[in-house]
Design a protein around this motif. Structure first.
Motif, PDB file in Angstrom:
ATOM      1  N   GLY A  30      -1.742   9.101  12.789  1.00 28.96           N
ATOM      2  CA  GLY A  30      -1.581   8.131  12.365  1.00 28.96           C
ATOM      3  C   GLY A  30      -3.005   7.708  12.890  1.00 28.96           C
ATOM      4  O   GLY A  30      -4.357   7.076  12.454  1.00 28.96           O
ATOM      5  N   GLU A  31      -3.064   7.862  13.925  1.00 30.14           N
ATOM      6  CA  GLU A  31      -4.087   6.963  15.344  1.00 30.14           C
ATOM      7  C   GLU A  31      -5.166   8.231  14.813  1.00 30.14           C
ATOM      8  O   GLU A  31      -6.099   7.662  14.777  1.00 30.14           O
ATOM      9  CB  GLU A  31      -3.674   7.484  16.959  1.00 30.14           C
ATOM     10  N   ALA A  34      -7.287   6.448  11.414  1.00 29.58           N
ATOM     11  CA  ALA A  34      -7.672   5.878  11.879  1.00 29.58           C
ATOM     12  C   ALA A  34      -8.823   6.033  12.449  1.00 29.58           C
ATOM     13  O   ALA A  34     -10.295   5.242  12.927  1.00 29.58           O
ATOM     14  CB  ALA A  34      -7.079   4.506  12.711  1.00 29.58           C
ATOM     15  N   TRP A 166      -5.436   1.464   7.467  1.00 23.06           N
ATOM     16  CA  TRP A 166      -7.123   0.959   8.873  1.00 23.06           C
ATOM     17  C   TRP A 166      -7.047  -0.491   8.270  1.00 23.06           C
ATOM     18  O   TRP A 166      -7.370  -0.746   9.315  1.00 23.06           O
ATOM     19  CB  TRP A 166      -7.901   2.364   8.047  1.00 23.06           C
ATOM     20  N   ASN A 169      -5.566  -2.098   9.923  1.00 24.26           N
ATOM     21  CA  ASN A 169      -4.214  -1.929  11.758  1.00 24.26           C
ATOM     22  C   ASN A 169      -2.843  -2.061  11.692  1.00 24.26           C
ATOM     23  O   ASN A 169      -2.121  -2.259  12.353  1.00 24.26           O
ATOM     24  CB  ASN A 169      -4.466  -3.227  12.540  1.00 24.26           C
ATOM     25  N   TYR A 171      -1.004   0.308  12.113  1.00 24.13           N
ATOM     26  CA  TYR A 171      -0.786   1.898  12.690  1.00 24.13           C
ATOM     27  C   TYR A 171       0.848   2.478  12.191  1.00 24.13           C
ATOM     28  O   TYR A 171       0.758   4.226  12.347  1.00 24.13           O
ATOM     29  CB  TYR A 171      -0.850   2.391  14.074  1.00 24.13           C
ATOM     30  N   LEU A 174       0.206   4.117   9.059  1.00 24.37           N
ATOM     31  CA  LEU A 174      -0.671   5.223   9.064  1.00 24.37           C
ATOM     32  C   LEU A 174       0.205   6.222   9.517  1.00 24.37           C
ATOM     33  O   LEU A 174       0.026   7.735   8.828  1.00 24.37           O
ATOM     34  CB  LEU A 174      -2.068   5.343  10.092  1.00 24.37           C
ATOM     35  N   ASP A 175       1.012   6.717  10.305  1.00 21.96           N
ATOM     36  CA  ASP A 175       1.792   7.657  10.908  1.00 21.96           C
ATOM     37  C   ASP A 175       2.518   8.223   9.464  1.00 21.96           C
ATOM     38  O   ASP A 175       2.872   8.914   9.512  1.00 21.96           O
ATOM     39  CB  ASP A 175       2.574   6.699  11.854  1.00 21.96           C
TER      40      ASP A 175
END
Length: 202
Positions: A30-31, A34, A166, A169, A171, A174-175
């Protein structure tokens, strides 16, 4: 026993097993997503700590009818006159306000790019190829290393939620989305929960 490996967030240990305990280096998928989106939005932008970088951000943040809305949303309480002096280069914001200006810029930039990224990465259903570079195992004892190779996958349906996460923000989201992507890699998908780098084929 968990029936669906994607039904609940996975712990780092579940994602990577014990290898991370022995010196493997990298970041969550996920990071990495981003970072790739941020890099594309950056465009070699100068730091906010430079006069040019500050000027670019202030112009971008106040160019339309919303005026200083993005700055106020980031917690800046300076007067309109002070903000005008910042824009004209007559006065330099303090460190705390520089950080808030940078935060406001990225919030605004992401909001402006959201729909473009969705269209570009979706590419009329063709999706975008991602090149997944596995975790860095240079510091891992040879007896504990896993045989991992660069993997390539085409991502199609997940781009809208990826870009939304994204932009906000998020995260954790996203993960979770990354887990759904690498699940398609097969039995060794958990080894790609953490990566050293991602490349987008656009």
């Amino acid at each position: 026993m968990r029936n669906d490996s994607r039904s609940l967030p996975l712990t780092p240990e579940e994602r990577w097993g014990e290898l991370g305990l022995y010196g493997a280096r990298g970041m969550s998928g996920g990071e990495a997503l981003a970072r790739q989106l941020d890099d594309r939005a950056n465009g070699q932008l100068p730091s906010v700590n430079t006069p040019h970088g500050l000027a670019i951000r202030l112009r971008y943040l106040t160019w339309d009818s919303r005026g200083d809305q993005w700055l106020r949303g980031a917690g800046i309480t300076a007067t309109d006159r002070t903000i005008a002096r910042w824009k004209d280069g007559q006065q330099r914001p303090g460190l705390a306000n520089l950080k808030k200006i940078d935060r406001a810029f990225w919030t605004c930039r992401r909001a402006h790019l959201t729909e473009y990224y969705k269209r570009r990465l979706w590419d009329d259903g063709r999706g975008t190829h991602i090149e997944i570079h596995p975790i860095d195992q240079k510091q891992v004892e040879s007896s504990r290393r896993r045989e991992l190779r660069v993997r390539r996958i085409t991502v199609r349906r997940q781009w809208a939620p990826i870009v939304d996460a994204w932009s906000s923000n998020d995260y954790a989201a996203l993960d979770d989305l990354w887990q759904s992507i690498v699940h398609d890699l097969g039995s060794d998908h958990s080894a790609y929960s953490y990566v050293s780098h991602l490349g987008f084929g656009v």
